[in-house]
Design an enzyme around this catalytic site. Sequence first.
Site, mmCIF file in Angstrom:
data_model
loop_
_atom_site.group_PDB
_atom_site.id
_atom_site.type_symbol
_atom_site.label_atom_id
_atom_site.label_comp_id
_atom_site.label_asym_id
_atom_site.label_seq_id
_atom_site.Cartn_x
_atom_site.Cartn_y
_atom_site.Cartn_z
ATOM 1 N N PRO A 1 -6.323 4.546 -12.044
ATOM 2 C CA PRO A 1 -6.923 3.308 -12.567
ATOM 3 C C PRO A 1 -5.926 2.150 -12.567
ATOM 4 O O PRO A 1 -4.765 2.330 -12.908
ATOM 5 C CB PRO A 1 -7.332 3.673 -13.999
ATOM 6 C CG PRO A 1 -6.716 4.968 -14.315
ATOM 7 C CD PRO A 1 -6.281 5.619 -13.035
ATOM 8 N N GLU A 2 -6.406 0.977 -12.143
ATOM 9 C CA GLU A 2 -5.593 -0.234 -12.133
ATOM 10 C C GLU A 2 -6.160 -1.190 -13.194
ATOM 11 O O GLU A 2 -7.055 -0.804 -13.935
ATOM 12 C CB GLU A 2 -5.580 -0.827 -10.720
ATOM 13 C CG GLU A 2 -5.081 0.203 -9.696
ATOM 14 C CD GLU A 2 -5.057 -0.278 -8.249
ATOM 15 O OE1 GLU A 2 -4.990 -1.486 -8.010
ATOM 16 O OE2 GLU A 2 -5.095 0.586 -7.350
#
Length: 275
Positions: free
Chosen positions: A2-3
């Site tokens: 996840p960013e």
Amino acid sequence: MPELPEVETVRRRLAPALDGASIVRAEIDDPRLTRPFDPDAVAAELSGQDVIAVDRRGKYLIFRFESTRALLVHLRMTGSFRVAPQGELPADPHRRAVLKLDNGSDVAYRDVRRFGTWELFDAEELGPHLASRLGPEPLGTFSALDLARRLAPRRAPLKSALLDQRVVAGLGNIYVDEALWHARLHPRRPAGDLDTAETRQLHRAVRHVMRLGIERQGATLRDYSAPDGAAGVMQDEFRAYGRAGEACDRCGTPLDRIVVGGRGTTYCPRCQPGP
Ligand SMILES: [Zn+2]
């Protein structure tokens, strides 16, 4: 992994369950999550804390407590949260921790690959800890001039410079490839070589892909899901990431995959000319 847009989506879904709630009891079953600290000791400190906010900085989630302490969570590769009414969490062999709240919800943390971290901080320690690791928030007061100053001394390829969280916080492999495609910049261009117009294009592109990612509630990829299991749709907006061999949406040239700084990188060889 996840960013920023995925972590922001997680934050927005967790906040309604956690804001104003008290942690009646915390259970942490994985020593890797809290190391070097004993998971039982961290769980004991979390028990009884009143949550006043769920914040985000870069790819970190920050649970802030009334006591002024804070829990800093990094999901790394495969961490995710799930909120359910008390007693209704499905069995999960990858569950590492549960926060039992006084409002009738259970907040579970699962992590298949176990790279995620939970760290407790006093308020006065947290600011300096984050400041030494993270550059500006891309959607905050971050300006093209900030970006120019941070890139100027770097000889590393743009791809690597943008992955460095000290340049700008929150980007990973997906959003860097997307931003470089939008900015029409080759991932191997030396970071310090951009002219003013190129820096402005890159600044605009970074903010554009961050906003779009948040609007689309993140990308749904293997190993990432939001706390209510809902799917984000950012993957439908990808122009470069994961599309090697497909036609560029701008010019029709097949997108190429190369390795830059050890990371798989997709770009358009025509729109993003080489250094
Ligand atoms: Zn192209």
